[in-house]
Every structure is written in structure tokens, then in C-alpha cells.
Design an enzyme around this catalytic site. Structure first.
Site, short mmCIF file in Angstrom:
data_model
loop_
_atom_site.label_atom_id
_atom_site.label_comp_id
_atom_site.label_asym_id
_atom_site.label_seq_id
_atom_site.Cartn_x
_atom_site.Cartn_y
_atom_site.Cartn_z
N LYS A 1 0.85 -1.19 0.00
CA LYS A 1 0.00 0.00 0.00
C LYS A 1 0.89 1.24 0.00
O LYS A 1 1.45 1.64 1.03
CB LYS A 1 -0.90 -0.02 1.24
CG LYS A 1 -1.97 1.02 1.21
CD LYS A 1 -1.59 2.16 2.12
CE LYS A 1 -2.52 3.31 2.06
NZ LYS A 1 -1.96 4.44 1.30
N GLY B 1 6.16 5.32 8.54
CA GLY B 1 5.30 6.50 8.51
C GLY B 1 5.53 7.34 9.73
O GLY B 1 6.57 7.23 10.40
N SER B 2 4.56 8.18 10.04
CA SER B 2 4.74 9.09 11.17
C SER B 2 4.51 8.34 12.49
O SER B 2 3.86 7.28 12.52
CB SER B 2 3.76 10.25 11.05
OG SER B 2 2.44 9.75 11.16
N THR B 3 4.99 8.91 13.56
CA THR B 3 4.85 8.27 14.86
C THR B 3 3.37 8.19 15.25
O THR B 3 2.92 7.20 15.82
CB THR B 3 5.68 9.04 15.90
OG1 THR B 3 7.06 8.92 15.50
CG2 THR B 3 5.54 8.48 17.30
N GLU B 4 2.59 9.21 14.89
CA GLU B 4 1.14 9.17 15.17
C GLU B 4 0.49 7.98 14.49
O GLU B 4 -0.30 7.25 15.09
CB GLU B 4 0.47 10.48 14.71
CG GLU B 4 0.46 11.57 15.75
CD GLU B 4 0.22 11.06 17.18
OE1 GLU B 4 -0.83 10.43 17.41
OE2 GLU B 4 1.09 11.26 18.05
N GLU C 1 8.69 1.75 11.47
CA GLU C 1 9.78 2.70 11.22
C GLU C 1 9.15 4.07 11.20
O GLU C 1 8.38 4.38 10.29
CB GLU C 1 10.44 2.43 9.85
CG GLU C 1 11.08 1.08 9.71
CD GLU C 1 12.35 0.94 10.52
OE1 GLU C 1 12.81 1.93 11.10
OE2 GLU C 1 12.87 -0.19 10.57
N CYS D 1 13.53 10.65 6.99
CA CYS D 1 13.26 10.32 8.40
C CYS D 1 14.51 10.49 9.25
O CYS D 1 14.43 10.85 10.41
CB CYS D 1 12.72 8.91 8.49
SG CYS D 1 13.70 7.75 7.55
N GLU E 1 9.58 16.95 14.64
CA GLU E 1 9.99 16.62 13.28
C GLU E 1 9.29 17.56 12.30
O GLU E 1 8.07 17.67 12.28
CB GLU E 1 9.59 15.17 12.96
CG GLU E 1 10.08 14.75 11.58
CD GLU E 1 9.67 13.33 11.23
OE1 GLU E 1 8.49 12.98 11.40
OE2 GLU E 1 10.54 12.57 10.80
#
Ligand code: NAD
Length: 490
Positions: free
Chosen positions: A183, A236-239, A258, A292, A392
């Protein structure tokens, strides 16, 4: 404008089983060139029924298709062929990545795509080297382990290194015998579709690689919640990582994450000045800072600060955003209008926090003036507790912090929720390792920045995630151990 190859973008379809199909609802979404604001094409927007069909195809291929019977050696040959085909079509892949993401063609053609080919070749070699062990247990027993694939793997990928980060997941997953549903990010799906074509050309059996374009909240979440998916590998993002963990709990998904970073780049007072300036510059401006592991927190020793900043600023002022397709361009377009707004908002935050803007800080007009270009930006006089240093940004914005004491800078560097990467610049080998051992980061570079290799593990400490990609370590995350007991007594 530079000349560009003529590339047929695969019409907006999904790859499910061995077929290219429309989204079941017929829905599509546009993908836009961030350098011009123009719509490139429309892509299929997968919905729940497509997720269902892809999981069914991947599950069938894993349980009973030719893939489940294929020897490790043949899997290895197939992976090698994918690597070769990526190389054969390298100009098309690079072109698609650049028009979709806005990164300079120099980067997509000479960095991303060659590494992707190498990642497939590297894991091609591993396919025949994944094996169990015999274990000396007590009693009349023979005990051995089998290292088996996990099953259906969902590879969910962000927009900054679209096909590269996908390769870090798909290649080890396939080497170990899993099947994959890939995806891509909604903003950058073109190379995923081209990759699907390559898999077919290579002869990847039906259902082994499936590709679903569409929304994270629908396709990504649909895969995370689906009981037929065994493993989620998300970059992706931490959220998003937190959301995925929560949503994956119900079906006890195996998960590799990651996530984001705010990596410290530390220049000690005995560093080679020119090398460190170049390292700081590449550390933040390579990939538009949408990296990243970007060296976005620069710690410079007080003794070196003034000459260092003078050189860094002079070099930065020469870096002008330009047409990403031009071979000489080294700073492209920010991936989307939304991301550009985030970057510009952080520049305002930095000014309000009292940091000193010493380069950039503004948008730039390139070509038709409708692209998302931002000047490379440096703030000096930053404190580590400012938002500019803690959060970030994911853009070409550098926060510079001065320091005097070695242990203090290590403490400050670690004072951040993230722990993806870090670097230290020094001529003193003892100090270099002293710092490297104390930094809480998954990767530490000594007198280097942003170097990667398919064989070297990559991944985060703390809020930057868990699990490792690349190298032999990634294989642990795509295999599971079965222990077998054999009674040797009559
Ligand atoms: P993102 O988290 O918004 O999206 C990443 C992927 O997850 C996309 O494919 C998206 O569609 C999907 N997604 C979004 N919401 C989802 C949900 N609820 N459930 C399932 N899937 C969902 O990230 P982005 O904006 O595409 O990328 C930027 C982020 O990625 C940055 O934070 C960056 O640091 C991080 N990143 C990390 C690494 C690394 O290796 N650690 C590498 C590159 C980027």
C-alpha cells in the site's frame, strides 16, 4: 526543462491476484506533480471490498499457490530478476518517482533506484540461507527449529522514498516466502504501479504481490484490522504508528514500525571543518529534508561555531530549488502543498521562539510558479527545548545549537522523543566511539551522514519505532520459529 523519457503510466488500476482491476466502487483520485501543481493522472481508490479481495488473493497464494511450493533457490532467482528489471527500467522508474514526489532526478536515478535494485539482489542471496538449527536438549530427543514465513504481509509505505522504502519490506518478505500487499502513500503511488508491472514481467506468481492504492484510513486501516493479514510493516509518522498498534491489537498483528526522527548531528571542536560542513549540509538538505533520518538538529562546538556557520551558510545560499527533472538540480519540490504549509509554519514558529534565521525562510518560485518550493533554511541560536529542535519538521529546515561540553551535548542530543539516527564529527577516535556508544539512536554515523547499504540494519530507538529493516536483521521480522521435538526412544 530537461528532456524526459516517455513513460506510460499504468492506468489507475489495482493489482489483485494477477489482474489489474478498477476499484470496486470505481472511485479514483488525482496524483499531482508537486513541482508544477499539475495533475499527472488519476489512480484507483481502493475500498473495503478491494482490501478483502487482495487479502484473499495473498492468502490463497501463500497457502496453496505455486509460491508455497517454490524452492528457496527459485525464489532467490525471482528476486534477482526483479532487481535486474528495475535496473533495466531505471530511467522510467526514476522519472515517475521525480514527477510524483518532487525529488531531484539526480537522487531518484542515481540513489533510490540503484539501491532498490541492490536491495532485491541482496535478499535474493538470503533466500537460500534462511534456516533453522538443531538444539542439544536433554533426554532421548532430537530437537530442531524451522524458520518459516509468517504469511500475508501488508507493506504500508510513506511518500518520501516511495519505492525504496517499499523494497526494504517487500524484498525480505518475499525472500522468506511470505506474500505481500503493498500500500503506497496516496501522494506517491506511481512507482508502485510500475513495480507491479515488473513483478509480472519477472514471473512472480499470481497473488504473491498485490498493490492497493488509496487512503491510509481505508486501505491501510483495512489491512491492519483484517484477520487475514498476519504482519504489518509500516513506515510512517509516529502518530500513524501508534494508531496502527492500537488497531492491530485486536487481531494480535505482528508489527514492525519505522517512524519519525529528529536526528542530532554533532560537530566536535576537533572536527575536519570542511567535511563537517558538507555533512551538515547533506544531512539536512538531501531529499529536501523529507528524510526520516535527516540531521535536523545540528550541535556545533562553540570553538568552531563561527567559521563553521560562515561556511555552511555560504554553501546553503548557493543551493537554489529548481526543476526536479533537470539533472543539475539538487533541491526539488516539497511533496505537497500541505507539507509545504507545515514547513512554512515551523519557520514562523522558529522566528517566534526567538531563534535566529540565518538562511532561507521563504518560498521560492520555480517554473510556472505553482510548485511547492522552499529555500533551504537555517536557524542559529536554537535551544534544544524549542519546538524547532524537538519536533519533526520533515523539510529543509535546520536548527543549530551551540555547545561547550562533550557529556552535556550527549545528554542534550538524547533529550528528544525520537531516536532514529545520529552523527558525530571528530578526528579523535576515542571520542567518536564514546559518543556513538552513548547516543540513543538506531544508526550512528562517524564522520559521515546519510549512508545506507542493503546489508546494514536501519531502524529506530524510542519513538522512532521498533524492528530493523535491511541486513539479516530484517529477516527476523518476516519469519517465525517452529520448534520440533522427535522422540528417539522406542
Ligand atoms: P503517514 O504516517 O501519514 O503515512 C504513512 C503510510 O501510512 C501511508 O501509506 C498512509 O496512507 C498510511 N496510513 C496513514 N494512516 C493510516 C492508518 N490510520 N492506518 C494504516 N495506514 C495508515 O506518513 P507520511 O506523511 O506518508 O510520511 C512521513 C512520515 O514518515 C514522517 O514522520 C517520517 O519521519 C516517517 N518516515 C520514517 C522512516 C523510517 O525509516 N523511520 C522513513 C521515511 C519516513
Amino acid at each position: 526543462m530537461a528532456t524526459t523519457p516517455q513513460v506510460e503510466v499504468h492506468p489507475g488500476k489495482l493489482l489483485i491476484g494477477s489482474k489489474w482491476v478498477d476499484a470496486s466502487t470505481g472511485a479514483t483520485f488525482p496524483t499531482v506533480n508537486p513541482a508544477s501543481g499539475e495533475t499527472i493522472t488519476h489512480l484507483a481508490e481502493a475500498g473495503p471490498a478491494d482490501v478483502e479481495a487482495a487479502v484473499r488473493a495473498a492468502r490463497a497464494a501463500f497457502e496453496e499457490g505455486p509460491w508455497s511450493q517454490m524452492s528457496a533457490s527459485d525464489r532467490g532467482k525471482l528476486l534477482y530478476k526483479i532487481g535486474d528489471l528495475i535496473e533495466k527500467h531505471i530511467d522510467e522508474f526514476a522519472y515517475l518517482e521525480t514527477i510524483d514526489n518532487g525529488k531531484p532526478i539526480f537522487e531518484s536515478r542515481y540513489v533510490d533506484m540503484p539501491m532498490i535494485a541492490d536491495v532485491f539482489r541482496y535478499y535474493a542471496g538470503w533466500a537460500t540461507k534462511i534456516h533453522g538449527e538443531t538444539i542439544p536438549v536433554s533426554g532421548p530427543f532430537f530437537n530442531y527449529t524451522l524458520r518459516e514465513p509468517i504469511g500475508v504481509v501488508a507493506a504500508i509505505v510513506p511518500w518520501n522514498f516511495p519505492l525504496l522504502l517499499a523494497s526494504w519490506k517487500i524484498a525480505p518478505a518475499l525472500a522468506a516466502g511470505n506474500t505481500v500487499i503493498y500500500k503506497p502513500a496516496q501522494l506517491t503511488s506511481l512507482t508502485a504501479l510500475k513495480f507491479g508491472e515488473i513483478c509480472q514481467e519477472a514471473g512472480v506468481p499470481e497473488g504473491v504481490v498485490n498493490i492497493l492504492t488509496g487512503k491510509g484510513s481505508v486501505v491501510g486501516m483495512g489491512l491492519v484490522q483484517h484477520p487475514g493479514v498476519d504482519k504489518i510493516s509500516l513506515t510512517g509518522s509516529t502518530e500513524t504508528g501508534k494508531t496502527v498498534m492500537r488497531a492491530g491489537a485486536d487481531t494480535l498483528k505482528k508489527i514492525t514500525l519505522e517512524l519519525g526522527g529528529k536526528s542530532p548531528n554533532i560537530v566536535l571542536d576537533d572536527a575536519d571543518l570542511d567535511a563537517a560542513v558538507k555533512g551538515a549540509y547533506n544531512g539536512i538538505f538531501y531529499g529536501k529534508g523529507e528524510v526520516c533520518a535527516a540531521g535536523s538538529r545540528l550541535f556545533v562546538a562553540k570553538k568552531l561555531h563561527d567559521p563553521f556557520m560562515e561556511k555552511l551558510i555560504a554553501r546553503t545560499k548557493k543551493l537554489q530549488p529548481a526543476d526536479p527533472l533537470h539533472p543539475k538540480t539538487r533541491l526539488g519540490a516539497i511533496v505537497s502543498e500541505g507539507q509545504m504549509k507545515t514547513v512554512m509554519d515551523y519557520i514562523e514558529i522558529g522566528k517566534k521562539e526567538g531563534a535566529q534565521l540565518v538562511a532561507g525562510g521563504e518560498r521560492a518560485s520555480v517554473g510556472n510558479g505553482k510548485g511547492n518550493f522552499v529555500l533551504p533554511t537555517i536557524f542559529d541560536g536554537v535551544r534544544n527545548d524549542m519546538r524547532l529542535a524537538q519536533e519533526e519538521i520533515f523539510g529543509p529546515v535546520l536548527a543549530t545549537i551551540e555547545f561547550t561540553d562533550l557529556d552535556e551535548v550527549i545528554r542534550e542530543a538524547n533529550k528528544n522523543p525520537y531516536g532514529l539516527a545520529a552523527a558525530v564529527w571528530t578526528r579523535d577516535i576515542r571520542k567518536a566511539h564514546y559518543v556513538a556508544h552513548r547516543l540513543k539512536a538506531g544508526t550512528v554515523w562517524i564522520n559521515a551522514y546519510n549512508v545506507y547499504d542493503p546489508a546494514a540494519p536501519f531502524g529506530g530507538y524510542k519513538a522512532s519505532g521498533f524492528g530493523r529493516e535491511l541486513g539479516m536483521y530484517a529477516l527476523d521480522h518476516y519469519t517465525q520459529i517452529k520448534d520440533v521435538w522427535v522422540n528417539l526412544k522406542e
